[in-house]
Design a protein around this motif. Sequence first.
Motif, PDB file in Angstrom:
ATOM      1  N   ARG A 149       2.684 -11.099  13.751  1.00 41.41           N
ATOM      2  CA  ARG A 149       2.586 -11.310  12.307  1.00 41.41           C
ATOM      3  C   ARG A 149       1.987 -10.103  11.588  1.00 41.41           C
ATOM      4  N   LYS A 150       2.630  -8.968  11.814  1.00 39.12           N
ATOM      5  CA  LYS A 150       2.202  -7.753  11.121  1.00 39.12           C
ATOM      6  C   LYS A 150       3.373  -6.793  10.992  1.00 39.12           C
ATOM      7  N   ARG A 151       3.271  -5.916  10.012  1.00 37.82           N
ATOM      8  CA  ARG A 151       4.302  -4.913   9.801  1.00 37.82           C
ATOM      9  C   ARG A 151       4.047  -3.691  10.668  1.00 37.82           C
ATOM     10  N   SER A 152       5.136  -3.012  11.060  1.00 42.15           N
ATOM     11  CA  SER A 152       5.020  -1.792  11.833  1.00 42.15           C
ATOM     12  C   SER A 152       4.389  -0.698  10.984  1.00 42.15           C
ATOM     13  N   SER A 153       3.617   0.164  11.622  1.00 42.23           N
ATOM     14  CA  SER A 153       3.018   1.296  10.911  1.00 42.23           C
ATOM     15  C   SER A 153       3.852   2.564  11.038  1.00 42.23           C
ATOM     16  N   LEU A 154       4.883   2.546  11.876  1.00 43.41           N
ATOM     17  CA  LEU A 154       5.672   3.742  12.145  1.00 43.41           C
ATOM     18  C   LEU A 154       6.675   4.001  11.018  1.00 43.41           C
ATOM     19  N   TYR A 155       6.725   5.229  10.558  1.00 41.00           N
ATOM     20  CA  TYR A 155       7.754   5.632   9.607  1.00 41.00           C
ATOM     21  C   TYR A 155       9.029   5.983  10.373  1.00 41.00           C
ATOM     22  N   SER A 156      10.129   5.361   9.985  1.00 39.09           N
ATOM     23  CA  SER A 156      11.421   5.674  10.584  1.00 39.09           C
ATOM     24  C   SER A 156      12.492   5.665   9.509  1.00 39.09           C
ATOM     25  N   ALA A 157      13.627   6.279   9.824  1.00 36.34           N
ATOM     26  CA  ALA A 157      14.740   6.324   8.874  1.00 36.34           C
ATOM     27  C   ALA A 157      15.328   4.942   8.612  1.00 36.34           C
ATOM     28  N   ALA A 158      15.026   3.963   9.464  1.00 37.67           N
ATOM     29  CA  ALA A 158      15.470   2.590   9.200  1.00 37.67           C
ATOM     30  C   ALA A 158      14.912   2.075   7.879  1.00 37.67           C
ATOM     31  N   MET A 159      13.818   2.673   7.427  1.00 36.58           N
ATOM     32  CA  MET A 159      13.197   2.243   6.184  1.00 36.58           C
ATOM     33  C   MET A 159      14.018   2.618   4.954  1.00 36.58           C
ATOM     34  N   PHE A 160      15.069   3.428   5.123  1.00 33.55           N
ATOM     35  CA  PHE A 160      15.985   3.708   4.024  1.00 33.55           C
ATOM     36  C   PHE A 160      16.981   2.564   3.803  1.00 33.55           C
ATOM     37  N   TRP A 161      17.130   1.674   4.777  1.00 35.09           N
ATOM     38  CA  TRP A 161      18.184   0.655   4.689  1.00 35.09           C
ATOM     39  C   TRP A 161      18.042  -0.307   3.514  1.00 35.09           C
ATOM     40  N   PRO A 162      16.848  -0.733   3.101  1.00 33.84           N
ATOM     41  CA  PRO A 162      16.791  -1.610   1.922  1.00 33.84           C
ATOM     42  C   PRO A 162      17.362  -0.953   0.664  1.00 33.84           C
ATOM     43  N   TYR A 163      17.302   0.366   0.594  1.00 33.77           N
ATOM     44  CA  TYR A 163      17.859   1.097  -0.540  1.00 33.77           C
ATOM     45  C   TYR A 163      19.364   1.311  -0.340  1.00 33.77           C
TER      46      TYR A 163
ATOM     47  N   GLU B 211       0.827  -1.210   0.000  1.00 31.61           N
ATOM     48  CA  GLU B 211       0.000   0.000   0.000  1.00 31.61           C
ATOM     49  C   GLU B 211       0.863   1.264   0.000  1.00 31.61           C
ATOM     50  N   SER B 212       1.867   1.320   0.898  1.00 31.62           N
ATOM     51  CA  SER B 212       2.746   2.498   0.955  1.00 31.62           C
ATOM     52  C   SER B 212       3.958   2.357   0.046  1.00 31.62           C
ATOM     53  N   LYS B 213       4.182   1.134  -0.475  1.00 33.35           N
ATOM     54  CA  LYS B 213       5.332   0.812  -1.329  1.00 33.35           C
ATOM     55  C   LYS B 213       6.665   0.982  -0.587  1.00 33.35           C
ATOM     56  N   THR B 214       6.635   0.756   0.731  1.00 29.95           N
ATOM     57  CA  THR B 214       7.832   0.887   1.564  1.00 29.95           C
ATOM     58  C   THR B 214       8.106  -0.417   2.306  1.00 29.95           C
ATOM     59  N   TYR B 215       9.333  -0.541   2.806  1.00 26.21           N
ATOM     60  CA  TYR B 215       9.750  -1.692   3.605  1.00 26.21           C
ATOM     61  C   TYR B 215       9.719  -1.304   5.083  1.00 26.21           C
ATOM     62  N   ARG B 216       9.239  -2.234   5.925  1.00 26.47           N
ATOM     63  CA  ARG B 216       8.996  -1.923   7.331  1.00 26.47           C
ATOM     64  C   ARG B 216       9.524  -3.028   8.249  1.00 26.47           C
TER      65      ARG B 216
END
Length: 402
Positions: free
Chosen positions: A261-275, A249-254
Amino acid sequence: MQTIETYLAQKWKETVRYTPQDEGMLIGLPYPYTVPCADGMFNEIYYWDTYFTNKGLLAAGEVQLAKDNCRNMLYLVGKFGYMPNGNLTIYLGRSQPPYLAMMVWDVYAATADGAFLAAAYPVLQKEYAFWERARMTESGLNRHFADNTAEECAKSYADFRTRVKSPFSDPVEGGRNLLAEAESGWDFTARFGGRCAHFNPIDLNSNLYRYEVLFARAERELALSDGAAWEARALRRKQRIGALCYDPESKTYRDYDFTERKRSSLYSAAMFWPYFMGVAESGEGLAPLLEKLEAPYGVLTAERTAERYQWGYPNVWAPCMYAAVVGCENYGLSAAAARLAHKYIALIEKNYEETGKLWEKYNALDGNTQSANEYATPEMMGWTAGVYTCLKQIYGNTRAGG
């Protein structure tokens, strides 16, 4: 006031230590090494800090010191079977985010020292085995944990409860989760809700993917094999990260909560790590990340929450800035990468002009050192100087690119 270049050259020298013998809680190391602060707190080698410090050392031509940092960490892995949080006995219950393979490769790229790579490779495999043995979960991805005794966990629960909320009434369980959060390097953050040991962090698993990619490359470089087995491991991890951590839905990694068994809803700078580490399938998630987290003076460590943790709003930290810049560059967002780099360069230079110092963390909204703190913000070289030096070398003048 001396120029920032003169200041950095002087302060790098003041952060070098050489302690070949054990001294109380300090674990002796065979080579000179850098510490985050010239004096005061943080006068030991720290694991993930040193990766970003090394980036600056290599950019500044301090190749031998960067190499010695790696050799000390390889020594610790050989001694303990993993790289501790730092070279203090109180840190032996945990590691920190794994970067040693990337550090070794950076030094190898700068020196072409095949003997160094050949000696390091089996030690790096030993460290990787620790993460697979001691930090694997039923989801097929890794977590942070703490191998401390029950007594140590309970003491940490009592100590840390003044700084962070815990959902656990049991002090051993609560303390172990908070110590796991300390292993994450993000001590403390709203990312895990005090339940760090129940998550597969996206940054940790991105790093381990990078280990597998580099191991395949090392086996080819050292003529050990074609690297296919490690490439297969990397592909399996990439697929698992995609299945569990990617939010369509957000096209982001979490971060993935493998217990609930669920993904976090919080946006953090850790989400830059897959890139940053190259595991993302495409760069389409970078735009929503930048929209959520980019601020006037850099990248917010996390979006605003009810709790004010230092690894959160409104702070900007050097490793998060570096991950965001490199992640954008890796996926073709060069203008965004330059924009972020220039924001960080300007932030460091602005505060140096005002205070004559570099600092551990900054306020991404106001561009000063009035950040969310769990202790007084120390004057720091370490990763602040490392990331500044590296980005300055690559992106140059703060006015360029705007």
